[in-house]
Design an enzyme around this catalytic site. Structure first.
Site, PDB file in Angstrom:
ATOM      1  N   CYS A  49     -46.331  21.439  -7.955  1.00 51.75           N
ATOM      2  CA  CYS A  49     -45.524  22.628  -8.211  1.00 51.75           C
ATOM      3  C   CYS A  49     -46.061  23.361  -9.438  1.00 51.75           C
ATOM      4  O   CYS A  49     -46.262  22.761 -10.503  1.00 51.75           O
ATOM      5  CB  CYS A  49     -44.067  22.223  -8.439  1.00 51.75           C
ATOM      6  N   CYS A  74     -41.710  24.192  -5.996  1.00 53.83           N
ATOM      7  CA  CYS A  74     -40.710  23.346  -5.347  1.00 53.83           C
ATOM      8  C   CYS A  74     -39.781  24.197  -4.491  1.00 53.83           C
ATOM      9  O   CYS A  74     -39.318  25.255  -4.926  1.00 53.83           O
ATOM     10  CB  CYS A  74     -39.843  22.645  -6.392  1.00 53.83           C
ATOM     11  N   CYS A 109     -43.068  23.222 -12.288  1.00 50.62           N
ATOM     12  CA  CYS A 109     -42.616  22.002 -12.959  1.00 50.62           C
ATOM     13  C   CYS A 109     -43.618  20.867 -12.855  1.00 50.62           C
ATOM     14  O   CYS A 109     -43.413  19.811 -13.428  1.00 50.62           O
ATOM     15  CB  CYS A 109     -41.254  21.560 -12.418  1.00 50.62           C
ATOM     16  N   GLY A 126     -24.115   9.392  14.830  1.00 50.56           N
ATOM     17  CA  GLY A 126     -25.133  10.089  15.612  1.00 50.56           C
ATOM     18  C   GLY A 126     -24.637  10.686  16.909  1.00 50.56           C
ATOM     19  O   GLY A 126     -25.360  11.433  17.565  1.00 50.56           O
ATOM     20  N   CYS A 180     -36.499  21.551  -9.461  1.00 52.04           N
ATOM     21  CA  CYS A 180     -37.555  22.186 -10.236  1.00 52.04           C
ATOM     22  C   CYS A 180     -37.048  22.569 -11.634  1.00 52.04           C
ATOM     23  O   CYS A 180     -37.692  22.278 -12.638  1.00 52.04           O
ATOM     24  CB  CYS A 180     -38.046  23.421  -9.471  1.00 52.04           C
TER      25      CYS A 180
END
Lengths: 257, 356, 283
Positions: free
Chosen positions: C238, C263, C241, C29, C269
């Site tokens: 979606c 998606c 899909c 980080g 997808c």
């Protein structure tokens, strides 16, 4: 100096040809208000900066006693520790509240910042503390979400005090806290400071050029001239029976004003 | 459902590039430019691209200008992206600008000085009237009979009295190099000057202008402005002595500023410095003003204006960085925008819920 | 491509960048300054991510590049082409097949596995940049772990809007020590940062910073005890899909304002649609 919160010994500081501090000694005891008075250029603000660790002296030492009663050489403390001290056990009230407040953050956020810096992560608790402190400094808690620029000068100063006191510091440095305010606003603020300081038992180092402010708030007094402490003692004693000609002049100028 | 996900990014990119090439060439009936024409006849544009591209090569700068359709920031970017791939054989020795063969040298603080005021090729006193005869001007212009000459720096005169701060003591430390090491603050003057020398000309101009209009006032005078050819030398370790590897045209500005003195320094004139590749007086003057403004901390002056804030200036003076970050806003951001959209919808739903 | 080194950057530069990456992995980080080079693509187009990818890429690698979750957005296409040209590595659009995935603004929906590296393109690595513009000051704040200011911002949002207004680039604490910008991914993706089996590298070219989240590192989105972090997505499924758990893009399909949701992760997808088709045939 066995119980003193802060002890300064032999402080000296020069800026080129100017002597800002010369052999200054001072002690601050828990719960007492110590006023540093003098004209501008007398070294009183420099003393405040050195006592609070914001400026290093050329000579001398400032000792700080932490809540666990350990002594620290203030100017030898690592920066992270000193910064941590400034946002927990200590506070600083500036003459201009804009130097300390975040003007684009709400009153509640300003008061809550020190709590969040200490790791408090409960929004409701932070907000409750902010509301409580706004009430204590006589600001309507309903204004918690207002931005500081909608506040009057006196309110801003009270907000700064709430922001400083929210973590219950043991020691607060104040630099002309009533400077630049109207006389009636000043009186109310002084009254508030006196009440809070007494009730919470906070020790204060107060810098002021105003003898009347010192008389009202301070138990003890240091009179500075040319970087030296020329007279010190209990406030009433010094002001009622000044020994040094300069102090006599300061006191008489207040009386004649 | 009629929707089909967008495909064919590759084809779209190829088509865009082909179109760009056609647009760049323009009407084929008009003769194509040569880089030699650009290098010879658009000299100031080439100079700017060399300065901002940090690469002294007139031919490559001309090519970059042609490839960028005259967009000089795009051209500087092309040059930089090429420069970064070049191996480094040696670091040059400090260039001796006092020994340069000057084609131009003026000082605003002396009426006359040894070697004289040399105007050289300047627009300063031209009347800005469009010259409609220019396209048909004769192929061979009038002969120039002036000889470039070394001229003693104007500052020697003031320096003798100690009225101007001396040059900084020569240091054996290798100067910083922004193109190798990331900028860090506080930034020393060598790195600050490097950043300004390749900084955006418009940015330097605007900041310098601001300092004249009270945003970081520094009471400037042009102590000396000179343009000319200086030799570049390297000292290969195996030889042990310096060899001349060629000449570069440089513009240099020494700006003089009043200073009242501080705790440690007597009252004297201070200086701001500007130096760049090629001939660009605007760039080095802006640079010298900003350089002086950024020295406030060292001279005990309050830093209140943008030009005095080293971090502000250095973080924003590079136009290749700036144009990249501004222009990247046109890349797709629809995922972020979708999340903003949902947040705004939820906030509005909350607000409607509470108002009922 | 002739005239250029494998993956464009010279080996000295790659070594310098790999040293920065190693430091970044060692201090999760924490932003490591590095000598970012001028790339042949503009700043803002992913020069940081490209330099990181170029430095870790080897001939056996399989590279996937996505922008907004999609493999076929123009910038993803352009970057994938850049590496195909300069390094000749295999490329893929399948998340599971990739060894290195360079991304802008999304984390793939398909869970990553050990050995994979996710390279993020980062515009502004400093999470406090909008609150405190001075880098010298924010560096000090990171050093002293003074993050009260960031919480003040969250407090202000809740006081004003009833919720935290950041919906993307939502700041996180890494390994309990450093405040970090996850790059402008939607907050929906933040939980995927936490304890990921993959190595996550972040490159900011213009800002000249590299940082990292090593595998299996704790990454916590900032919040309050009584206002816990919530990841938002458009409510819906979606249209291609049928996924009801993926992050959705809203697509306007005509000038009457008709919309549909699909998606954002095109590979996810496609894989789902293909699996459904196989099942349909089998039935």
């Amino acid at each position: 100096m066995s119980d003193a919160l802060l002890s300064a010994r032999g402080l000296g500081l020069t800026f080129g040809p100017i002597t800002a501090l010369d052999e200054v000694h001072a002690d601050l005891w828990p719960g007492e208000v110590l006023a540093v008075v003098g004209e501008s250029g007398s070294g009183k603000t420099t003393l405040l900066n050195v006592l609070s660790g914001r400026m290093a002296p050329d000579a001398g030492t400032v000792w700080y006693r932490d809540p666990a009663r350990h002594l620290h050489d203030l100017h030898a403390m690592p920066a992270p520790q000193l910064r941590a001290l400034h946002r927990s056990d200590w506070g600083f009230v500036h003459q201009n509240p804009r130097d300390s407040l975040r003007m684009r953050v709400s009153a509640g956020g300003n008061v809550g910042e020190r709590l969040m810096a200490q790791g408090i992560r409960h929004y409701g608790d932070i907000r409750a503390a902010a509301q409580d402190w706004l009430a204590q400094v006589e600001i309507d808690p309903a204004r918690i979400d207002d931005l500081p620029h909608t506040f009057s000068g006196g309110m801003l100063q009270r907000l700064q005090i709430a922001r400083t006191l929210v973590t219950h510091p043991r020691l607060v440095f104040m630099d002309e806290p009533t400077g630049g305010l109207d006389v009636s606003v000043q009186a109310r603020l002084l009254d508030l400071i006196r009440t809070l300081v007494t009730r919470l038992g906070i020790a204060v180092v107060l810098v002021t050029h105003d003898i009347a402010v010192a008389r009202l708030l301070a138990g003890r007094l240091l009179v500075m001239q040319g970087g030296r402490v020329i007279e010190s003692g209990l406030t009433d004693q010094v002001l009622d029976d000044p020994q040094h000609p300069y102090t006599q002049l300061l006191v008489s100028s207040v009386l004649s004003a | 459902m009629a929707y089909v996900a967008v495909k064919g990014g590759e084809r779209a990119i190829d088509a865009a590039h082909a179109w760009l090439a056609a647009e760049r060439r323009g009407d084929p009936a008009v003769p194509a430019l040569t880089t030699a024409q650009i290098a010879e006849q658009l000299g100031r544009a080439v100079d700017r691209v060399m300065a901002e591209g940090s690469l002294y090569d007139r031919e490559l700068a001309a090519l970059a200008i042609q490839q960028a359709q005259g967009d000089l920031i795009e051209a500087a970017f092309l040059l930089r992206a090429y420069r970064t791939t070049l191996p480094r054989f040696a670091y040059g020795r400090p260039v001796d600008t006092a020994a340069m063969l000057a084609i131009r040298r003026v000082s605003a603080i002396f009426k006359d000085l040894p070697g004289g005021q040399v105007l050289g090729p300047t627009y300063d006193y031209t009347h800005r009237l469009l010259d409609f005869a220019l396209p048909d001007a004769p192929a061979a212009p009038a002969e120039v009979d002036a000889e470039p000459q070394p001229l003693a720096p104007a500052f020697g005169i003031l320096g003798q009295e100690g009225l101007v701060e001396p040059d900084e003591a020569k240091s054996d430390d290798a100067p910083g190099d922004l193109t190798r090491d990331p900028l860090a603050f506080p930034a020393a003057r060598d790195v600050r000057l490097q950043a300004l020398a390749r900084g955006d000309e418009g940015f330097l101009l605007a900041l310098g202008y601001l300092t004249q209009r009270g945003y970081g006032n520094n009471h400037p005078f042009v102590g000396e402005l000179r343009v000319g050819e200086a030799s570049v030398e390297i000292e290969p370790p195996e030889l042990g002595f310096a060899i001349d590897i060629g000449d570069v045209v440089l513009t240099e500005c020494q700006m003089v500023n009043q200073f009242t003195g501080s705790r440690t320094a007597p009252p004297q004139f201070t200086r701001g410095y500007g130096l760049c590749f090629g001939h660009s007086e605007r760039r080095v003057m802006g640079m010298a003003l900003v350089d002086r403004a950024m020295r406030g901390a060292e001279l005990g002056e309050p830093a209140e204006a943008p030009a005095q804030d080293v971090e502000f200036v250095l973080s924003h003076c590079d136009n290749v960085e700036a144009t990249g970050f501004v222009e990247h806003l046109k890349l797709p951001h629809y995922v972020d925008f979708q999340s903003e959209l949902e947040t705004v919808r939820r906030m509005r739903a909350d607000a409607e819920g509470t108002s009922k | 491509m002739s005239g250029y080194n494998f993956a464009y950057l010279d080996e000295q530069t790659k070594r310098m960048i790999r040293r920065a990456i190693l430091k970044a992995v060692a201090i999760p980080g924490h932003q490591i300054p590095f000598g970012s080079r001028e790339m042949p693509l503009p700043y803002g187009w992913g020069t940081g991510g490209i330099q990181v990818t170029a430095s870790i890429l080897g001939p056996p690698d399989v590279l996937k590049v996505i922008d907004q979750g999609a493999d076929d957005t123009t910038n993803a296409v352009s970057i994938r082409r850049f590496f195909a040209r300069t390094a000749g590595v295999a490329t893929t659009t399948r998340t599971v097949d990739a060894t290195i995935i360079q991304t802008r603004h999304r984390i793939p929906e398909t869970p990553l596995h050990e050995g994979q590296i996710l390279v993020y393109q980062v515009p502004l690595p400093e999470p406090m940049a909008r609150l405190e513009p001075s880098r010298a000051e924010t560096t000090r704040m990171h050093g002293l772990q003074e993050y009260g200011l960031m919480h003040v911002k969250l407090y202000e949002d809740i006081a004003r809007y009833g919720r935290v207004a950041n919906s993307y680039d939502f700041p996180v604490m890494v390994n309990g020590r450093y405040l970090m910008s996850p790059s402008p991914i939607p907050a929906f993706d933040n939980p995927k940062l936490h304890m990921s089996p993959a190595l996550q590298l972040f490159g900011a070219g213009r800002e000249k910073r590299i940082y990292a989240v090593p595998p299996y590192t704790a990454v916590r989105s900032l919040d309050f005890d009584d206002h816990p972090f919530r990841a938002g997505r458009a409510p819906g499924i979606c249209a291609l899909c049928g996924a009801d758990d993926s992050y959705l893009d809203e697509v306007v399909t005509d000038d009457q304002g008709t919309r549909m949701f699909v998606c954002s992760d095109t590979d996810y997808c496609n894989e789902r649609a293909a699996a459904a088709a196989i099942q349909g045939n089998a039935a």
